[in-house]
Design a protein around this motif. Structure first.
Motif, PDB file in Angstrom:
ATOM      1  N   CYS A  82       0.840  -1.206   0.000  1.00 50.32           N
ATOM      2  CA  CYS A  82       0.000   0.000   0.000  1.00 50.32           C
ATOM      3  C   CYS A  82       0.877   1.259   0.000  1.00 50.32           C
ATOM      4  CB  CYS A  82      -0.914  -0.006   1.212  1.00 50.32           C
ATOM      5  SG  CYS A  82      -1.872   1.511   1.403  1.00 50.32           S
ATOM      6  N   CYS A  85       0.083   3.003   3.702  1.00 54.56           N
ATOM      7  CA  CYS A  85       0.448   2.402   4.988  1.00 54.56           C
ATOM      8  C   CYS A  85       1.456   1.265   4.870  1.00 54.56           C
ATOM      9  CB  CYS A  85      -0.806   1.924   5.720  1.00 54.56           C
ATOM     10  SG  CYS A  85      -1.477   0.378   5.076  1.00 54.56           S
ATOM     11  N   CYS A 116      -6.856  -1.243  -0.101  1.00 53.49           N
ATOM     12  CA  CYS A 116      -6.024  -1.703   1.008  1.00 53.49           C
ATOM     13  C   CYS A 116      -6.962  -2.088   2.150  1.00 53.49           C
ATOM     14  CB  CYS A 116      -5.060  -0.615   1.462  1.00 53.49           C
ATOM     15  SG  CYS A 116      -4.126  -1.094   2.931  1.00 53.49           S
ATOM     16  N   CYS A 119      -5.859  -0.051   5.706  1.00 55.50           N
ATOM     17  CA  CYS A 119      -6.183   1.362   5.970  1.00 55.50           C
ATOM     18  C   CYS A 119      -7.388   1.853   5.160  1.00 55.50           C
ATOM     19  CB  CYS A 119      -4.968   2.248   5.712  1.00 55.50           C
ATOM     20  SG  CYS A 119      -4.565   2.469   3.967  1.00 55.50           S
TER      21      CYS A 119
HETATM   22 ZN   LIG Z   1      -3.003   0.884   3.365  1.00 56.89          ZN
END
Ligand SMILES: [Zn+2]
Length: 145
Positions: A82, A85, A116, A119
């Protein structure tokens, strides 16, 4: 003459530098088409490259460099992480279609839209591709920091 040769000839006649770069790359890496001899393969490759350069040298070379990069990357396993994050818990949107022959749903298209699940970020530009060995290095290094 094989269909794949005809396809390559069509690419030459159409003069699309990206298609020529792909045909050239496949010819010299031996993926396809199939030739009677290495000499025949070599002559065909030289012809493809010459036409590619003559058509649009910059676009041909850029497309060929991109193909080489992705071929190099195949040797080294990678995974998407990602952008926001760093999690690798990502999925992409896709469609499946029913295949009556195999009696199962088969993947018919994948899209860039990535989610993702760590997050909840969602974007067409969420994936940061990283070598898998980086993660193994992190796991095996002592946690002294
Ligand atoms: Zn993420």
């Amino acid at each position: 003459m094989r269909i794949s040769h005809l396809q390559a000839l069509a690419d030459i006649v159409l003069g699309d530098p990206e298609a020529l770069a792909l045909a050239y790359h496949e010819t010299i890496t031996g993926a396809e088409p199939v030739f009677e001899s290495d000499a025949a393969r070599g002559r065909f490759a030289v012809a493809l490259k010459a036409v590619g350069i003559a058509t649009d040298a910059a676009r041909f070379q850029a497309a060929y460099a991109k193909l080489q990069q992705s071929a190099d990357r195949k040797d080294e396993p990678v995974e998407p992480a990602c952008r926001d994050c760093g999690s690798t818990n990502l999925t992409r949107d896709a469609f499946v279609a029913w295949d009556s022959d195999t009696q199962q749903w088969v993947l018919s298209a994948t899209y860039k839209s990535t989610t993702c699940h760590a997050c909840d970020a969602e974007s067409d530009d969420l994936c940061r591709w990283k070598p898998i060995k980086d993660r193994l290095d992190e796991l095996s290094s002592p946690a002294s920091q």
